[in-house]
Design an enzyme around this catalytic site. Structure first.
Site, short mmCIF file in Angstrom:
data_model
loop_
_atom_site.label_atom_id
_atom_site.label_comp_id
_atom_site.label_asym_id
_atom_site.label_seq_id
_atom_site.Cartn_x
_atom_site.Cartn_y
_atom_site.Cartn_z
N GLY A 1 7.07 -1.58 -2.52
CA GLY A 1 6.40 -0.30 -2.64
C GLY A 1 6.94 0.49 -3.82
NE ARG A 2 9.93 5.44 -1.19
CZ ARG A 2 10.71 6.12 -0.38
NH1 ARG A 2 12.01 6.06 -0.51
NH2 ARG A 2 10.18 6.88 0.56
NE ARG B 1 1.99 -2.55 5.55
CZ ARG B 1 2.67 -1.55 5.01
NH1 ARG B 1 2.27 -0.29 5.17
NH2 ARG B 1 3.74 -1.78 4.28
CD GLN C 1 -3.10 0.15 4.38
OE1 GLN C 1 -3.05 1.35 4.12
NE2 GLN C 1 -2.03 -0.57 4.70
CE1 TYR D 1 -1.02 7.95 9.45
CE2 TYR D 1 -0.39 5.83 8.53
CZ TYR D 1 -0.33 7.21 8.51
OH TYR D 1 0.43 7.86 7.56
N PRO E 1 0.83 -1.21 0.00
CG PRO E 1 0.01 -1.04 2.17
CD PRO E 1 0.69 -1.99 1.24
CG HIS F 1 -2.90 1.25 7.83
ND1 HIS F 1 -1.77 0.91 8.54
CD2 HIS F 1 -2.51 2.24 6.97
CE1 HIS F 1 -0.75 1.66 8.15
NE2 HIS F 1 -1.17 2.47 7.19
N GLY F 2 -3.13 -1.38 10.87
CA GLY F 2 -2.81 -1.25 12.28
C GLY F 2 -1.37 -0.81 12.50
CB ALA F 3 1.31 -0.53 10.35
#
Length: 358
Positions: free
Chosen positions: A313-314, A222, A96, A175, A22, A170-172
């Site tokens: 990712g990138r 996550r 997500q 946030y 993501p 999204h648990g990372a």
């Protein structure tokens, strides 16, 4: 090459083990997914699995400009453009689900941001008017925490109606769910604070609610055990995330997704371990590891059994045909940092695939 081997994700057939991680890209004008986003994701449909950018579950969950929502009918229809485009291209995509908590600003919704405790993060908020100091958030009342659970449940239902193949919680990255989990942001004295069991309660309640909206094996979670993003920290992250990883075995999850980084504690043991290594023996299901991998280091991680799938990712941002490039040993496009969060198609849908590179 294990990266290119197929994988059975709880009955979802993946053609390889190269996951698109993501990434926030700030192209959802008015918070609504659009045709440009559909093109972007469809270009990357050769991924084993696409995990969408974070999509906020409520208005208060927004913390950055032009990020997509997933709580109103127009969001559902916008995301349907994306899922249909990905499926036409032969791909698979999870949404997500995201609430930024204290990493928000009243600029976006006109309200004081919410958090487990009235502790602002360090730094400044990104807004179209420039960087603004983070505001001291309002601590959610005990009764309000249940409303957050219902927001995630509703978003999970909207995602299913929009045609996603599953969802990731999204648990990372500092946030809202991570804020409740880690002791540095959570100074509560009710059933959501204090012990690790209490601090993990919201994550587990959200996971239970979201998983109930989907068939078994269609919900991922996550976590970032080694993350210090957005000023998050924990007095003993090894203990905290060991508990979180183990207790998530209660649910019929598709996977646990960890952000790879060193995890340590300032306690007397001064022990340190990498995130993937920490959770691997504790979580019994599929493990995705993301964090600065090259194709070579990803292959090594898979061969060692450290993870089952690797997130990029990138590299996926800049190489829409990343699995093919890995298979052929081709040169990789370099990502253009200046366009990561800029509006429009440049640096978004114009990275060439191999057939377009010459």
């Amino acid at each position: 090459m294990k990266l290119l081997e197929p994988y059975d994700l709880a009955g979802l057939a993946l053609p390889n083990r190269v996951v698109m991680a993501p990434m926030t890209r700030n192209r959802a004008e008015g918070r609504v997914p659009n045709e440009l986003m559909a093109r972007y994701y469809a270009q990357r449909a050769s991924a084993a699995l696409i995990v969408s950018e974070g999509t906020q579950v409520s208005a208060l969950g927004q913390g950055y400009q032009e990020t997509p929502g997933i709580y109103e009918a127009e969001h559902r229809e916008g995301w349907r453009l994306v899922t249909e485009a990905v499926h036409r291209a032969g791909g698979r995509i999870f949404a997500q689900l995201w609430h930024v908590g204290r990493v928000s600003h009243s600029y976006y919704h006109g309200h004081t941001p919410v958090a487990p405790s009235a502790i602002p993060p360090a730094g400044k908020a990104y807004t179209p008017e420039g960087l603004l100091p983070y505001e001291t958030p309002r601590a959610l009342a005990t009764a309000e925490v249940g409303e957050v659970v219902e927001q995630f449940r509703h978003a999970a239902r909207v995602a299913r109606e929009a045609g996603f193949d599953g969802v990731e919680i999204h648990g990372a990255n500092g946030y809202l769910l991570d804020q409740f989990l880690q002791s540095g942001a959570n100074h509560r004295d009710d059933q959501y604070g204090g012990t690790v069991e209490n601090r993990a309660r919201l994550l587990l309640e959200v996971t239970e609610a979201v998983a109930a909206e989907w068939p078994d094996g269609r919900t991922g979670v996550r976590l970032s055990p080694g993350g210090a993003t957005n000023g998050i920290y924990d007095a003993d992250p090894v203990a905290t995330f060991s508990y979180a990883a183990e207790v998530l075995n209660r649910f019929p999850l598709a996977y646990l997704h960890v952000v790879e980084a060193p995890v340590g504690t300032a306690g007397p043991d001064d022990h340190a371990v990498c995130a993937t290594e920490l959770v691997r023996p504790l979580f019994y299901g599929t493990l995705i590891s993301t964090g600065g991998y090259t194709p070579e280091s990803a292959e090594t991680a898979l061969e060692k059994g450290d993870a089952d799938l690797i997130g990029f990712g990138r590299l996926f941002l800049a190489n829409p045909d990343l699995p093919r490039r890995i298979a052929q040993g081709s040169l990789l496009n370099e990502p253009d940092r200046a366009t990561f969060y800029a509006p429009g198609p440049r640096g978004y849908v114009d990275y060439p695939a191999l057939d377009e590179a010459f």
